[in-house]
Every structure is written in structure tokens, then in C-alpha cells.
Design a protein around this motif. Structure first.
Motif, PDB file in Angstrom:
ATOM      1  N   ASN A 195      53.468 -32.150   7.164  1.00  6.06           N
ATOM      2  CA  ASN A 195      53.049 -31.788   5.818  1.00  6.06           C
ATOM      3  C   ASN A 195      52.520 -30.356   5.785  1.00  6.06           C
ATOM      4  O   ASN A 195      51.902 -29.874   6.736  1.00  6.06           O
ATOM      5  CB  ASN A 195      51.986 -32.755   5.329  1.00  6.06           C
ATOM      6  CG  ASN A 195      52.547 -34.173   5.206  1.00  6.06           C
ATOM      7  OD1 ASN A 195      53.753 -34.349   5.134  1.00  6.06           O
ATOM      8  ND2 ASN A 195      51.669 -35.156   5.198  1.00  6.06           N
ATOM      9  N   ILE A 196      52.774 -29.677   4.689  1.00  5.17           N
ATOM     10  CA  ILE A 196      52.559 -28.241   4.613  1.00  5.17           C
ATOM     11  C   ILE A 196      51.576 -27.913   3.496  1.00  5.17           C
ATOM     12  O   ILE A 196      51.621 -28.501   2.408  1.00  5.17           O
ATOM     13  CB  ILE A 196      53.895 -27.511   4.373  1.00  5.17           C
ATOM     14  CG1 ILE A 196      54.875 -27.843   5.506  1.00  5.17           C
ATOM     15  CG2 ILE A 196      53.700 -26.010   4.257  1.00  5.17           C
ATOM     16  CD1 ILE A 196      56.267 -27.321   5.271  1.00  5.17           C
ATOM     17  N   ILE A 197      50.694 -26.946   3.768  1.00  2.00           N
ATOM     18  CA  ILE A 197      49.739 -26.472   2.767  1.00  2.00           C
ATOM     19  C   ILE A 197      50.339 -25.272   2.037  1.00  2.00           C
ATOM     20  O   ILE A 197      50.866 -24.357   2.663  1.00  2.00           O
ATOM     21  CB  ILE A 197      48.413 -26.059   3.420  1.00  2.00           C
ATOM     22  CG1 ILE A 197      47.782 -27.256   4.135  1.00  2.00           C
ATOM     23  CG2 ILE A 197      47.464 -25.484   2.393  1.00  2.00           C
ATOM     24  CD1 ILE A 197      46.551 -26.885   4.934  1.00  2.00           C
ATOM     25  N   ILE A 198      50.244 -25.279   0.718  1.00  2.28           N
ATOM     26  CA  ILE A 198      50.611 -24.105  -0.062  1.00  2.28           C
ATOM     27  C   ILE A 198      49.394 -23.185  -0.099  1.00  2.28           C
ATOM     28  O   ILE A 198      48.352 -23.544  -0.646  1.00  2.28           O
ATOM     29  CB  ILE A 198      51.032 -24.495  -1.485  1.00  2.28           C
ATOM     30  CG1 ILE A 198      52.246 -25.434  -1.441  1.00  2.28           C
ATOM     31  CG2 ILE A 198      51.337 -23.256  -2.317  1.00  2.28           C
ATOM     32  CD1 ILE A 198      52.674 -25.942  -2.804  1.00  2.28           C
ATOM     33  N   PRO A 199      49.477 -22.004   0.510  1.00  2.00           N
ATOM     34  CA  PRO A 199      48.301 -21.126   0.576  1.00  2.00           C
ATOM     35  C   PRO A 199      47.766 -20.778  -0.806  1.00  2.00           C
ATOM     36  O   PRO A 199      48.527 -20.659  -1.781  1.00  2.00           O
ATOM     37  CB  PRO A 199      48.839 -19.881   1.299  1.00  2.00           C
ATOM     38  CG  PRO A 199      50.037 -20.363   2.040  1.00  2.00           C
ATOM     39  CD  PRO A 199      50.638 -21.428   1.187  1.00  2.00           C
ATOM     40  N   CYS A 200      46.457 -20.633  -0.895  1.00  2.00           N
ATOM     41  CA  CYS A 200      45.837 -20.257  -2.161  1.00  2.00           C
ATOM     42  C   CYS A 200      46.365 -18.889  -2.605  1.00  2.00           C
ATOM     43  O   CYS A 200      46.433 -17.944  -1.813  1.00  2.00           O
ATOM     44  CB  CYS A 200      44.316 -20.207  -2.012  1.00  2.00           C
ATOM     45  SG  CYS A 200      43.586 -21.822  -1.665  1.00  2.00           S
ATOM     46  N   GLY A 201      46.762 -18.789  -3.864  1.00  2.00           N
ATOM     47  CA  GLY A 201      47.271 -17.543  -4.404  1.00  2.00           C
ATOM     48  C   GLY A 201      48.741 -17.301  -4.150  1.00  2.00           C
ATOM     49  O   GLY A 201      49.316 -16.348  -4.694  1.00  2.00           O
ATOM     50  N   ALA A 202      49.372 -18.125  -3.350  1.00  2.00           N
ATOM     51  CA  ALA A 202      50.799 -17.944  -3.060  1.00  2.00           C
ATOM     52  C   ALA A 202      51.644 -18.679  -4.102  1.00  2.00           C
ATOM     53  O   ALA A 202      51.214 -19.697  -4.651  1.00  2.00           O
ATOM     54  CB  ALA A 202      51.136 -18.474  -1.669  1.00  2.00           C
ATOM     55  N   PRO A 203      52.842 -18.147  -4.392  1.00  2.00           N
ATOM     56  CA  PRO A 203      53.704 -18.824  -5.379  1.00  2.00           C
ATOM     57  C   PRO A 203      54.261 -20.140  -4.864  1.00  2.00           C
ATOM     58  O   PRO A 203      54.773 -20.948  -5.628  1.00  2.00           O
ATOM     59  CB  PRO A 203      54.828 -17.809  -5.613  1.00  2.00           C
ATOM     60  CG  PRO A 203      54.879 -16.998  -4.356  1.00  2.00           C
ATOM     61  CD  PRO A 203      53.455 -16.910  -3.885  1.00  2.00           C
ATOM     62  N   GLY A 204      54.186 -20.367  -3.570  1.00  2.00           N
ATOM     63  CA  GLY A 204      54.707 -21.590  -2.972  1.00  2.00           C
ATOM     64  C   GLY A 204      55.009 -21.375  -1.504  1.00  2.00           C
ATOM     65  O   GLY A 204      54.655 -20.344  -0.928  1.00  2.00           O
ATOM     66  N   VAL A 205      55.613 -22.349  -0.898  1.00  2.00           N
ATOM     67  CA  VAL A 205      56.053 -22.233   0.495  1.00  2.00           C
ATOM     68  C   VAL A 205      57.550 -22.532   0.554  1.00  2.00           C
ATOM     69  O   VAL A 205      58.071 -23.346  -0.214  1.00  2.00           O
ATOM     70  CB  VAL A 205      55.291 -23.193   1.427  1.00  2.00           C
ATOM     71  CG1 VAL A 205      53.840 -22.786   1.549  1.00  2.00           C
ATOM     72  CG2 VAL A 205      55.416 -24.636   0.949  1.00  2.00           C
ATOM     73  N   VAL A 206      58.241 -21.865   1.469  1.00  2.00           N
ATOM     74  CA  VAL A 206      59.672 -22.057   1.622  1.00  2.00           C
ATOM     75  C   VAL A 206      59.921 -23.159   2.651  1.00  2.00           C
ATOM     76  O   VAL A 206      59.513 -23.048   3.811  1.00  2.00           O
ATOM     77  CB  VAL A 206      60.366 -20.756   2.052  1.00  2.00           C
ATOM     78  CG1 VAL A 206      61.863 -21.015   2.280  1.00  2.00           C
ATOM     79  CG2 VAL A 206      60.171 -19.676   1.008  1.00  2.00           C
ATOM     80  N   LEU A 207      60.568 -24.211   2.213  1.00  2.00           N
ATOM     81  CA  LEU A 207      61.000 -25.275   3.105  1.00  2.00           C
ATOM     82  C   LEU A 207      62.438 -24.965   3.507  1.00  2.00           C
ATOM     83  O   LEU A 207      63.301 -24.765   2.641  1.00  2.00           O
ATOM     84  CB  LEU A 207      60.944 -26.628   2.393  1.00  2.00           C
ATOM     85  CG  LEU A 207      59.615 -26.961   1.697  1.00  2.00           C
ATOM     86  CD1 LEU A 207      59.740 -28.284   0.954  1.00  2.00           C
ATOM     87  CD2 LEU A 207      58.478 -27.000   2.692  1.00  2.00           C
ATOM     88  N   GLN A 208      62.703 -24.905   4.793  1.00  2.00           N
ATOM     89  CA  GLN A 208      64.045 -24.507   5.187  1.00  2.00           C
ATOM     90  C   GLN A 208      64.435 -25.123   6.519  1.00  2.00           C
ATOM     91  O   GLN A 208      63.597 -25.596   7.286  1.00  2.00           O
ATOM     92  CB  GLN A 208      64.145 -22.983   5.284  1.00  2.00           C
ATOM     93  CG  GLN A 208      63.237 -22.364   6.328  1.00  2.00           C
ATOM     94  CD  GLN A 208      63.360 -20.850   6.363  1.00  2.00           C
ATOM     95  OE1 GLN A 208      64.239 -20.269   5.721  1.00  2.00           O
ATOM     96  NE2 GLN A 208      62.495 -20.204   7.108  1.00  2.00           N
ATOM     97  N   THR A 209      65.726 -25.081   6.759  1.00  2.00           N
ATOM     98  CA  THR A 209      66.300 -25.498   8.029  1.00  2.00           C
ATOM     99  C   THR A 209      67.448 -24.563   8.349  1.00  2.00           C
ATOM    100  O   THR A 209      68.008 -23.930   7.451  1.00  2.00           O
ATOM    101  CB  THR A 209      66.802 -26.953   7.958  1.00  2.00           C
ATOM    102  OG1 THR A 209      67.317 -27.343   9.226  1.00  2.00           O
ATOM    103  CG2 THR A 209      67.912 -27.095   6.928  1.00  2.00           C
ATOM    104  N   VAL A 210      67.772 -24.458   9.605  1.00  2.00           N
ATOM    105  CA  VAL A 210      68.885 -23.599  10.010  1.00  2.00           C
ATOM    106  C   VAL A 210      70.192 -24.246   9.556  1.00  2.00           C
ATOM    107  O   VAL A 210      70.470 -25.403   9.872  1.00  2.00           O
ATOM    108  CB  VAL A 210      68.902 -23.392  11.536  1.00  2.00           C
ATOM    109  CG1 VAL A 210      70.108 -22.558  11.948  1.00  2.00           C
ATOM    110  CG2 VAL A 210      67.609 -22.728  11.988  1.00  2.00           C
ATOM    111  N   ALA A 211      70.972 -23.492   8.793  1.00  2.00           N
ATOM    112  CA  ALA A 211      72.214 -24.036   8.251  1.00  2.00           C
ATOM    113  C   ALA A 211      73.226 -24.309   9.364  1.00  2.00           C
ATOM    114  O   ALA A 211      73.445 -23.463  10.233  1.00  2.00           O
ATOM    115  CB  ALA A 211      72.805 -23.079   7.234  1.00  2.00           C
TER     116      ALA A 211
END
Length: 350
Positions: A195-211
């Protein structure tokens, strides 16, 4: 020269017999059975030659026969280096000269076979390679000389690409070699992580995997990239699929000020089956956990190290008084990756 004879018998004067033989030379009856025949000079009107070769056009060498080519050569054989129209005049003594023509074509237009690359799965049986053409020959490299008419079967023991080469032969001419690729891939493999925290003030977090090649991706909102910008707290699901299989993984995001534990501010242990216990709501794994409840006089009324246990509103088996109680909770927050101590109050309502 053909001749013909006549014989006549008789008796001369005096009674002597005689034999008269007359020999006649047959002029003007020379046979032309052995003269050149225009239809027999070149048996075919056209000759197809394989490209990148030298062809020798050869006629019979016979005494008394002479040849005159359109190339000005007079031998019975000439070397041909390019496509075109060639003719020769054949002279044979008293025979009438004959001229015949032949078209020479260097076949540089033999197309390579039709091929299709093959996609295979790791450690799964593979079919023979496929190509479409005439008299196919398979090779292991562009320059190898040892070919086989049997289509090879690629190995699937490891991921990666293997190259094969195939040609076709038409009218005795072999085409250039076509490259055919057999590529082995694995089923989808990725991990969105914890589980991932969205940092305060950030627009979001990028969830990704190597294609992965030849793999399609689908997020819970229908988007199909291999990455996703998570702007809100919640659950995100990614499904990946290819010819070898599929994989689904889930991750949760929380805001920077979100904790794994949330405590209610009141509970009602009255036997109606709702809000009977005072305990935190946990939405992520809890490791170290110490939970204690005190009354307004500082006396401990409940203690637990199991987040699934809660206070039932009783003290030593008796119903506790309505009122406000204080709680402390020390735990390792999975989301914030540190130990927290929470302090608050809860109201017991009947």
C-alpha cells in the motif's frame, strides 16, 4: 552423285551377241535432308537463367558448319551475361543459311517465400515454423550452405528470439532467403507493491509496472497503459494478459495523514448487535499492537494486543457506567512505516 543404268542385250552382224550398258548421271537431285532446320537451332524460344550466374549458349560444333551471332562472335558457343534477345545465322555448305532467335531472361524476380513470425510461450510445446512457397529450404543462418526441406521446431526453454531463414526454388532458381523469427515470451509478471501513501501536497502517485511485449493492460477505470496516476485514496486494480496467461494485482493508496487504524468516538454495548465493541477499524496489516482503555479515574478497564479484540463495555464482568473513557494505542503503522501512539476518548452509550 546419284546415277541410274540401263541394260540391253542383242546379236551383232555375224551372229555375235552383245550387252549395252548406258549410265545416266542424275543432275539436280541433291538431297537437303541434312541441311540445318531453323526449328532445330534453338529448341526453345526463351530460356530462363538464375540471377547472378553466367550462362553459355552452346550449339553443336560440326565440320563445315559456321555460326554468326548478333554479338559478332563466330564460335559455336557464346557467354551470356545479361537478359536480351540473341540470334545466330547457321551456314552449312551448299545449304541455305538459316537464322534463329532466342530470348534469354536472367530471373532476378524470384520472390522470397511468404513468412510469418511466430510467438510462443515459455516451456510450452512449439509447432514447426511456417512459410509459404515452392520447394522450401530452411537454413540456420543467412549464409549457411546446409539446408533442409523439413521445417525446424523452435525451442521454448528460454525467453528470447531465434532466427531462421527460408528460400523457395522456382524453375531451378533459388530465391533470396527470408528471415523468420520465433519469439518466446512468459506469462504476465508484475507486482504493484505494498500500500502506498500519497505525499502531502502531491497531485498523486504513479502506479506502474514494466511493460511486457505483446501484453495488454487494463486498470479498474478502463485505461490501458502500464502506469496509472492515483490521485485519491482507494483501491486500484491492474489486469495484464497475453497469449500465455493473465495476472491481476491490487494496491491501496492512502493520503499522507491517513493512519492504518481509525477509532470510533462512541459505541453502544446494549445487546442490539450494532456497535457492541469498542475497537479500531484496521485497513492494513498491523504488527506490533498495544491497546488500553482507562476510566475517568485512570483505572485500566481493558487491555489487548490483538487488533481483532475490542472492549465490550464491561468491567470485571459488570456493565460499565455511561460516560467518557480514555484510550491509548501503540502500533507499527504499515502505511506510514513508523510506530505511532494514538490517544483519544470514546463515549459509552446505552
Amino acid at each position: 552423285m546419284p546415277v541410274s543404268g540401263l541394260k540391253h542385250a542383242g546379236i551383232l552382224a555375224g551372229g555375235k551377241p552383245f550387252l549395252l550398258i548406258i549410265i545416266i548421271v542424275m543432275q539436280g537431285m541433291i538431297t537437303h535432308a541434312q541441311c540445318p532446320d531453323v526449328a532445330a537451332v534453338f529448341p526453345k524460344d526463351s530460356i530462363i537463367i538464375c540471377a547472378d550466374t553466367t550462362y553459355k549458349l552452346v550449339l553443336p560444333a560440326k565440320p563445315g558448319i559456321s555460326y554468326t551471332w548478333n554479338t559478332a562472335e563466330t564460335a559455336n558457343a557464346i557467354d551470356i551475361h545479361q537478359s536480351g534477345k540473341y540470334w545466330v545465322t547457321v551456314t552449312d555448305g551448299a545449304c541455305t543459311p538459316v537464322t534463329d532467335t532466342v530470348f534469354i531472361l536472367f530471373n532476378s524476380l524470384i520472390l522470397i517465400p511468404n513468412v510469418k513470425d511466430t510467438l510462443l510461450c515459455l516451456n510450452k510445446p512449439a509447432p514447426p515454423m511456417q512459410a509459404y512457397g515452392q520447394n522450401l529450404v530452411w537454413y540456420s543462418s543467412p549464409t549457411s550452405t546446409d539446408g533442409s526441406h523439413t521445417a525446424p521446431i523452435p525451442s521454448t526453454a528460454d525467453t528470447g528470439s531465434t532466427y531462421f531463414y527460408v528460400s523457395q526454388t522456382i524453375l531451378g532458381c533459388e530465391s533470396p532467403r527470408a528471415k523468420v523469427i520465433a519469439e518466446v515470451i512468459d506469462k504476465p509478471s508484475f507486482d504493484l507493491g505494498e500500500n502506498i501513501i500519497i505525499p502531502c501536497g502531491a497531485p498523486g502517485v504513479v502506479l506502474q509496472t514494466v511493460a511486457q511485449k505483446y501484453t495488454s493492460y487494463l486498470w479498474q477505470d478502463g485505461s490501458s497503459n502500464n502506469e496509472f496516476l492515483a490521485t485519491e485514496a482507494g483501491k486500484y486494480v491492474l489486469k495484464a494478459e497475453n497469449i500465455c496467461g493473465r495476472l491481476i494485482d491490487t494496491v491501496e493508496t492512502v493520503l499522507c495523514n491517513t493512519r492504518c487504524l481509525n477509532f470510533p468516538n462512541a459505541f453502544t454495548p446494549n445487546g442490539d448487535g450494532r456497535n457492541e465493541l469498542f475497537r479500531p477499524g484496521a485497513f492494513c496489516p498491523i504488527t506490533k499492537y498495544i491497546f488500553t482503555v482507562y476510566d475517568r479515574f485512570g483505572r485500566q478497564v481493558f487491555h489487548s494486543t490483538n487488533p481483532n479484540e475490542g472492549w465490550d463495555g464491561r468491567i470485571s464482568g459488570k456493565k460499565a457506567d455511561i460516560g467518557t473513557y480514555i484510550y491509548y494505542c501503540i502500533y507499527d503503522d504499515f502505511m506510514l512505516k513508523r510506530q505511532l501512539m494514538l490517544r483519544g476518548s470514546v463515549t459509552l452509550i446505552k
